[in-house]
Design an enzyme around this catalytic site. Structure first.
Site, PDB file in Angstrom:
ATOM      1  N   GLU A   1       0.827  -1.215   0.000  1.00 57.24           N
ATOM      2  CA  GLU A   1       0.000   0.000   0.000  1.00 57.24           C
ATOM      3  C   GLU A   1       0.857   1.260   0.000  1.00 57.24           C
ATOM      4  O   GLU A   1       1.570   1.522   0.978  1.00 57.24           O
ATOM      5  CB  GLU A   1      -0.902   0.000   1.238  1.00 57.24           C
ATOM      6  CG  GLU A   1      -1.791   1.231   1.343  1.00 57.24           C
ATOM      7  CD  GLU A   1      -2.591   1.255   2.629  1.00 57.24           C
ATOM      8  OE1 GLU A   1      -3.491   2.114   2.729  1.00 57.24           O
ATOM      9  OE2 GLU A   1      -2.316   0.442   3.530  1.00 57.24           O
TER      10      GLU A   1
ATOM     11  N   GLU B   1     -12.008   2.901   5.509  1.00 63.56           N
ATOM     12  CA  GLU B   1     -10.955   3.201   6.476  1.00 63.56           C
ATOM     13  C   GLU B   1     -10.897   4.707   6.717  1.00 63.56           C
ATOM     14  O   GLU B   1      -9.936   5.386   6.355  1.00 63.56           O
ATOM     15  CB  GLU B   1      -9.604   2.683   5.973  1.00 63.56           C
ATOM     16  CG  GLU B   1      -8.542   2.660   7.062  1.00 63.56           C
ATOM     17  CD  GLU B   1      -7.162   2.294   6.550  1.00 63.56           C
ATOM     18  OE1 GLU B   1      -6.464   1.541   7.230  1.00 63.56           O
ATOM     19  OE2 GLU B   1      -6.781   2.780   5.463  1.00 63.56           O
TER      20      GLU B   1
END
Length: 259
Positions: free
Chosen positions: A143, A240
């Site tokens: 990520e 998130e």
């Protein structure tokens, strides 16, 4: 169809962690994700998933001392053995929890370590981890993270992630594309997603600025949801974000965006 997973590290903080599974299910989620499972017994987490008919779609490899500010150790040349041990720990949890993909936060470059040394370490560690996970039928993700929130984080752009994947030569290493982080680092969200779609296996969301719910900032999420669907993205989108007030009060964004 857009599939949303509640990130239990960020959402439903009004209740203790193990109670967030029930809260997510009652709020209409069919899947969840979170940063780390390692503070809990896998059997206890598995029980909460089963009781609430939830799928766990993602968690991270161990990322060092989180409380001390570490955000991964894959770029630390002196901690390769610790990284590899963490890979095996993550696999053990993933197999017990039915997780099919794990994310690796590569970390902040340590003082005194050159970018070149960090790069070599990342490539070697990811090559090892991707192979180990492949043996268990689990995908490995990396990520890119914005360096405004986490200064010094080694992996910060989509093109950098794609290049590292190419260097490993692995067919089991993919991108976790976080819309919030990439809006801050590079923008051009729609075209970047389209260009890298073959490598993207998980998406996360939050608006910018503030990292709050979609609809609270500058990102056109209604467009992006349609764009992802039109491109054929059929994976989960992890929620998130930091609720501006309470989790439940903030969930109205789903209906407002046609979800």
């Amino acid at each position: 169809m857009t599939k949303l997973a509640a990130n239990l590290t960020m959402l439903f903080n009004e209740v203790p962690f193990l109670d967030r599974f029930e809260a997510a299910a009652k709020a209409g989620f069919e899947a969840v994700e979170f940063l780390f499972p390692y503070a809990f017994e896998a059997k206890d987490l598995a029980q909460r998933l089963q009781e609430n008919k939830l799928e766990l779609v993602l968690h991270n490899l161990p990322a060092g001392n989180w409380e001390a500010g570490e955000r991964g150790i894959a770029c630390h040349p002196d901690r390769v053995e610790e990284f590899r041990a963490g890979v095996h720990t993550a696999i053990s949890y993933a197999k017990q929890l039915g997780v099919k993909q794990l994310n690796c936060l590569v970390g902040i470059v340590p003082p005194g370590v050159s970018q070149e040394a960090a790069h070599r370490t990342v490539v070697a560690n990811l090559t090892f981890a991707a192979a180990a996970l492949k043996e268990e039928g689990i995908r490995l993700l990396i990520e890119p993270i914005n360096t405004f929130d986490i200064p010094g984080f080694f992996l910060s752009r989509t093109s950098q992630a794609a290049s590292i994947i190419g260097e490993t030569g692995s067919d089991n290493l993919f991108i976790q594309y976080d819309i919030y982080h990439m809006q801050r680092m590079e923008g051009e969200l729609a075209n970047t997603i389209k260009a890298n779609l073959p490598l993207i296996r998980h998406v996360q969301l939050a608006d910018n600025p503030g990292r709050n719910e979609p609809g609270t900032g500058e990102i056109n999420y209604r467009f992006l949801f349609g764009h992802l669907s039109a491109l054929g993205y059929d994976g989960w989108i992890g929620c998130e974000y930091k609720p501006r007030t309470t989790t439940l009060e903030g969930l109205g964004w789903r209906a407002a965006h046609g979800l």
